[in-house]
Design a protein around this motif. Structure first.
Motif, PDB file in Angstrom:
ATOM      1  N   PHE A 145       0.823  -1.217   0.000  1.00  0.00           N
ATOM      2  CA  PHE A 145       0.000   0.000   0.000  1.00  0.00           C
ATOM      3  C   PHE A 145       0.855   1.264   0.000  1.00  0.00           C
ATOM      4  CE2 PHE A 145       0.747  -0.990   4.451  1.00  0.00           C
ATOM      5  CZ  PHE A 145       1.075   0.253   4.997  1.00  0.00           C
ATOM      6  N   ALA A 146       2.110   1.165   0.446  1.00  0.00           N
ATOM      7  CA  ALA A 146       2.974   2.341   0.545  1.00  0.00           C
ATOM      8  C   ALA A 146       3.875   2.518  -0.674  1.00  0.00           C
ATOM      9  CB  ALA A 146       3.829   2.250   1.810  1.00  0.00           C
ATOM     10  N   VAL A 147       3.676   1.706  -1.715  1.00  0.00           N
ATOM     11  CA  VAL A 147       4.487   1.835  -2.930  1.00  0.00           C
ATOM     12  C   VAL A 147       4.115   3.128  -3.659  1.00  0.00           C
ATOM     13  CG1 VAL A 147       4.818   0.877  -5.245  1.00  0.00           C
ATOM     14  CG2 VAL A 147       4.941  -0.611  -3.254  1.00  0.00           C
ATOM     15  N   SER A 148       5.111   3.792  -4.216  1.00  0.00           N
ATOM     16  CA  SER A 148       4.874   5.036  -4.945  1.00  0.00           C
ATOM     17  C   SER A 148       4.279   4.762  -6.321  1.00  0.00           C
ATOM     18  CB  SER A 148       6.192   5.796  -5.097  1.00  0.00           C
ATOM     19  OG  SER A 148       6.029   6.929  -5.921  1.00  0.00           O
ATOM     20  N   ASP A 149       3.434   5.674  -6.786  1.00  0.00           N
ATOM     21  CA  ASP A 149       2.912   5.591  -8.158  1.00  0.00           C
ATOM     22  C   ASP A 149       3.517   6.682  -9.039  1.00  0.00           C
ATOM     23  OD1 ASP A 149       1.671   7.823  -7.144  1.00  0.00           O
ATOM     24  OD2 ASP A 149      -0.372   7.082  -7.407  1.00  0.00           O
ATOM     25  N   ASN A 150       4.589   7.302  -8.535  1.00  0.00           N
ATOM     26  CA  ASN A 150       5.269   8.376  -9.262  1.00  0.00           C
ATOM     27  C   ASN A 150       6.348   7.774 -10.156  1.00  0.00           C
ATOM     28  OD1 ASN A 150       6.607  10.613 -10.179  1.00  0.00           O
ATOM     29  ND2 ASN A 150       6.828  11.587  -8.181  1.00  0.00           N
ATOM     30  N   VAL A 260      -2.889   1.397  21.482  1.00  0.00           N
ATOM     31  CA  VAL A 260      -4.297   1.573  21.139  1.00  0.00           C
ATOM     32  C   VAL A 260      -4.849   0.301  20.509  1.00  0.00           C
ATOM     33  CG1 VAL A 260      -3.987   4.058  20.750  1.00  0.00           C
ATOM     34  CG2 VAL A 260      -3.848   2.484  18.827  1.00  0.00           C
ATOM     35  N   ASP A 261      -6.151   0.167  20.573  1.00  0.00           N
ATOM     36  CA  ASP A 261      -6.852  -0.913  19.897  1.00  0.00           C
ATOM     37  C   ASP A 261      -6.991  -0.539  18.422  1.00  0.00           C
ATOM     38  OD1 ASP A 261      -9.635  -2.019  18.843  1.00  0.00           O
ATOM     39  OD2 ASP A 261      -8.939  -3.384  20.411  1.00  0.00           O
ATOM     40  N   VAL A 262      -6.472  -1.381  17.543  1.00  0.00           N
ATOM     41  CA  VAL A 262      -6.441  -1.063  16.114  1.00  0.00           C
ATOM     42  C   VAL A 262      -7.844  -0.862  15.552  1.00  0.00           C
ATOM     43  CG1 VAL A 262      -5.822  -1.940  13.822  1.00  0.00           C
ATOM     44  CG2 VAL A 262      -4.260  -2.258  15.732  1.00  0.00           C
ATOM     45  N   ARG A 263      -8.755  -1.770  15.861  1.00  0.00           N
ATOM     46  CA  ARG A 263     -10.115  -1.677  15.332  1.00  0.00           C
ATOM     47  C   ARG A 263     -10.813  -0.413  15.812  1.00  0.00           C
ATOM     48  NH1 ARG A 263     -11.793  -3.013  10.912  1.00  0.00           N
ATOM     49  NH2 ARG A 263     -12.796  -0.994  10.945  1.00  0.00           N
ATOM     50  N   GLN A 264     -10.582  -0.051  17.064  1.00  0.00           N
ATOM     51  CA  GLN A 264     -11.213   1.144  17.619  1.00  0.00           C
ATOM     52  C   GLN A 264     -10.702   2.411  16.933  1.00  0.00           C
ATOM     53  OE1 GLN A 264     -10.497   1.737  21.823  1.00  0.00           O
ATOM     54  NE2 GLN A 264     -12.403   2.860  22.093  1.00  0.00           N
ATOM     55  N   LEU A 265      -9.380   2.458  16.708  1.00  0.00           N
ATOM     56  CA  LEU A 265      -8.815   3.640  16.048  1.00  0.00           C
ATOM     57  C   LEU A 265      -9.286   3.729  14.598  1.00  0.00           C
ATOM     58  CD1 LEU A 265      -7.042   6.102  16.072  1.00  0.00           C
ATOM     59  CD2 LEU A 265      -5.035   4.640  15.749  1.00  0.00           C
ATOM     60  N   ASN A 322      -3.256  12.782   6.667  1.00  0.00           N
ATOM     61  CA  ASN A 322      -4.115  12.330   5.579  1.00  0.00           C
ATOM     62  C   ASN A 322      -4.841  11.083   6.072  1.00  0.00           C
ATOM     63  OD1 ASN A 322      -4.720  10.454   3.288  1.00  0.00           O
ATOM     64  ND2 ASN A 322      -3.939  12.137   2.052  1.00  0.00           N
ATOM     65  N   ASN A 323      -6.165  11.106   6.078  1.00  0.00           N
ATOM     66  CA  ASN A 323      -6.935  10.002   6.655  1.00  0.00           C
ATOM     67  C   ASN A 323      -6.685   8.672   5.939  1.00  0.00           C
ATOM     68  OD1 ASN A 323      -8.459  11.107   4.368  1.00  0.00           O
ATOM     69  ND2 ASN A 323     -10.099   9.748   4.980  1.00  0.00           N
ATOM     70  N   ARG A 324      -6.514   8.719   4.624  1.00  0.00           N
ATOM     71  CA  ARG A 324      -6.316   7.475   3.873  1.00  0.00           C
ATOM     72  C   ARG A 324      -4.980   6.834   4.207  1.00  0.00           C
ATOM     73  NH1 ARG A 324      -4.144   6.006  -1.033  1.00  0.00           N
ATOM     74  NH2 ARG A 324      -3.712   8.151  -1.662  1.00  0.00           N
ATOM     75  N   TYR A 325      -3.945   7.648   4.391  1.00  0.00           N
ATOM     76  CA  TYR A 325      -2.635   7.099   4.735  1.00  0.00           C
ATOM     77  C   TYR A 325      -2.674   6.419   6.100  1.00  0.00           C
ATOM     78  CZ  TYR A 325      -0.666   9.777   0.822  1.00  0.00           C
ATOM     79  OH  TYR A 325      -0.372  10.272  -0.425  1.00  0.00           O
ATOM     80  N   LEU A 326      -3.369   7.039   7.053  1.00  0.00           N
ATOM     81  CA  LEU A 326      -3.501   6.427   8.374  1.00  0.00           C
ATOM     82  C   LEU A 326      -4.255   5.108   8.293  1.00  0.00           C
ATOM     83  CD1 LEU A 326      -4.389   9.334  10.860  1.00  0.00           C
ATOM     84  CD2 LEU A 326      -2.304   7.968  10.833  1.00  0.00           C
ATOM     85  N   LEU A 327      -5.366   5.106   7.567  1.00  0.00           N
ATOM     86  CA  LEU A 327      -6.195   3.906   7.476  1.00  0.00           C
ATOM     87  C   LEU A 327      -5.464   2.772   6.761  1.00  0.00           C
ATOM     88  CD1 LEU A 327      -9.668   5.522   6.667  1.00  0.00           C
ATOM     89  CD2 LEU A 327      -9.027   4.305   8.762  1.00  0.00           C
ATOM     90  N   ASP A 328      -4.715   3.086   5.711  1.00  0.00           N
ATOM     91  CA  ASP A 328      -3.961   2.054   5.005  1.00  0.00           C
ATOM     92  C   ASP A 328      -2.987   1.355   5.950  1.00  0.00           C
ATOM     93  OD1 ASP A 328      -5.219   2.503   2.613  1.00  0.00           O
ATOM     94  OD2 ASP A 328      -3.608   3.708   1.737  1.00  0.00           O
ATOM     95  N   ALA A 329      -2.283   2.141   6.756  1.00  0.00           N
ATOM     96  CA  ALA A 329      -1.305   1.577   7.685  1.00  0.00           C
ATOM     97  C   ALA A 329      -1.984   0.749   8.763  1.00  0.00           C
ATOM     98  CB  ALA A 329      -0.474   2.693   8.309  1.00  0.00           C
ATOM     99  N   LEU A 330      -3.060   1.250   9.319  1.00  0.00           N
ATOM    100  CA  LEU A 330      -3.743   0.540  10.401  1.00  0.00           C
ATOM    101  C   LEU A 330      -4.406  -0.745   9.907  1.00  0.00           C
ATOM    102  CD1 LEU A 330      -5.289   3.623  12.208  1.00  0.00           C
ATOM    103  CD2 LEU A 330      -3.668   2.009  13.217  1.00  0.00           C
ATOM    104  N   ARG A 331      -4.984  -0.716   8.719  1.00  0.00           N
ATOM    105  CA  ARG A 331      -5.618  -1.919   8.170  1.00  0.00           C
ATOM    106  C   ARG A 331      -4.598  -3.003   7.847  1.00  0.00           C
ATOM    107  NH1 ARG A 331      -9.474   1.805   4.380  1.00  0.00           N
ATOM    108  NH2 ARG A 331     -11.183   2.110   5.884  1.00  0.00           N
ATOM    109  N   ALA A 332      -3.351  -2.587   7.645  1.00  0.00           N
ATOM    110  CA  ALA A 332      -2.302  -3.574   7.361  1.00  0.00           C
ATOM    111  C   ALA A 332      -1.738  -4.201   8.627  1.00  0.00           C
ATOM    112  CB  ALA A 332      -1.173  -2.909   6.570  1.00  0.00           C
TER     113      ALA A 332
END
Length: 371
Positions: A145-150, A260-265, A322-332
């Motif tokens: 998920f953290a791979v660059s698309d540039n 923190v609890d991952v699911r809660q965050l 950035n909310n998407r960057y946080l969510l990508d990391a937490l979901r992983a």
């Protein structure tokens, strides 16, 4: 060429091999599958787009050995629409292919197999890297998920693989976030290795892998890499260049560490992000205060707020992401709880497991405007 095969087996092989077929190409053969039937009863389907090749071998009843190239999309659609039964395929001297099952029949013009481009040869045919399919599948999904698309920095459009003794590390970075996964291999590697695999190939490898303990064999050389997954082989070129020194980007210490609890965050971030969109890219504001985390977001269409308690104590700190960057990391994160390391409002946030060092995820903050 003449052979017969059960529909379900043939259809699955077509789907897998077609992952390396070009959708549109100036070379018509690259839109096809090379199908080879040998006298021993092996049927091989191969797709190749000049960057990645996938070769699948299945068992079939071969009446007449031979080879031909069939348009992958049409051949796949035809097989999919046929009844669930034995499928018979025959290609004559004029390259006309007949496909029939039950009372249904198709005719499809094939191309000469000798004109199909050869897959690259991987020089390293011995001493593979061996690990369970489930392990590699999780390592890819939890870093890619953290791979660059540039494309201006091609080396960052892939994942870095680092091997030393019995340790495997996979890392990806795009300039805004970093993901690292570490695992211990059962069989130590004969020599240390470091190479970067393109993300487009790893996504296909991830789809082919399953969650079993069956092994995958990896053969890297100086220019290419081969993944052997059961009866499927995927070959792709490696990316050239100097990968970013990601170790230097990870803070050596932290002013505060909480659990923190991952699911809660995740749930809390998802709630406050409901008013964020592609047009309204407002950062999520995270305010750490003692043992309470307050999350909020303000856009032109409204406001959102949520809060919850965590384990730990943080002097007052306000930081935006950035909310998407946080969510990508937490979901992983492959754990129920995660440690968060904090330094300051302009420093990255770092996610690590409660115990051990199986993963490290880093996300850079967004400068907040005064409310």
């Amino acid at each position: 060429m003449q052979f017969s095969c059960e529909k379900s087996i043939l259809q699955e092989a077509i789907t897998t091999a077609s992952r390396a077929v070009s959708n549109k190409s100036s070379i018509a053969l690259l839109e096809g599958l090379l199908i080879t039937a040998d006298a021993a009863g092996g049927l091989t389907l191969c797709g190749y787009n000049m960057s990645m090749g996938v070769r699948v071998t299945i068992q079939a009843t071969v009446t007449e050995p031979g080879a031909a190239v069939l348009n992958a999309r049409l051949f796949g659609d035809m097989i999919r629409k046929l009844p669930d039964n034995t499928i018979y395929v025959e290609t004559d001297q004029e390259m006309l292919t007949t496909i029939h099952c039950g009372r249904a029949m198709f005719n499809l013009v094939a191309s000469d197999a000798t004109e199909f481009p050869q897959l690259p040869e991987v020089e390293n045919s011995e001493n593979p890297i061996i690990l369970p399919q489930s392990m590699l599948k999780s390592m890819i999904s939890q870093t890619i998920f953290a791979v660059s698309d540039n494309e201006t920095k091609p080396i960052l459009t892939g994942c870095l693989f680092e091997l030393s003794d019995d340790q495997l590390r996979v890392a990806a970075v795009d300039g805004y976030r970093l993901s690292v996964r570490r695992e211990t291999l059962e069989a130590p590697v004969p020599t240390n290795a470091r190479f970067v695999v393109p993300a487009f190939a790893l996504r296909e490898v991830e789809r082919i892998l399953n969650e079993s303990s069956d092994v995958v064999e990896i053969y890297p050389d100086s220019r290419h890499i081969l993944f052997r997954i059961g009866d499927t082989v995927l070959i792709t070129r490696l990316l050239e260049g100097e990968f970013l020194n990601y170790q230097a980007a990870i803070p050596a210490d932290a002013k505060a560490v909480i659990t923190v609890d991952v699911r809660q965050l995740i749930s809390s971030i998802e709630r406050v992000s409901l008013i964020v969109s592609e047009k309204l890219k407002t950062p999520v504001r995270m305010e750490f205060d003692g043992s309470l985390l307050k999350l909020s977001c303000i856009t032109t269409i409204g406001k959102s707020y949520d809060e919850f308690e965590y384990d730990g104590d943080v002097p007052h700190l306000e930081i935006g992401f950035n909310n998407r960057y946080l969510l990508d990391a937490l979901r992983a994160c492959p754990s129920e709880k995660v440690r968060i390391s904090l330094q300051g409002s302009l420093n990255p946030i770092v996610f690590t497991p409660e115990e051990g060092n199986a993963f490290t995820y880093l996300v850079l903050p967004v400068r907040l405007k005064a409310e």
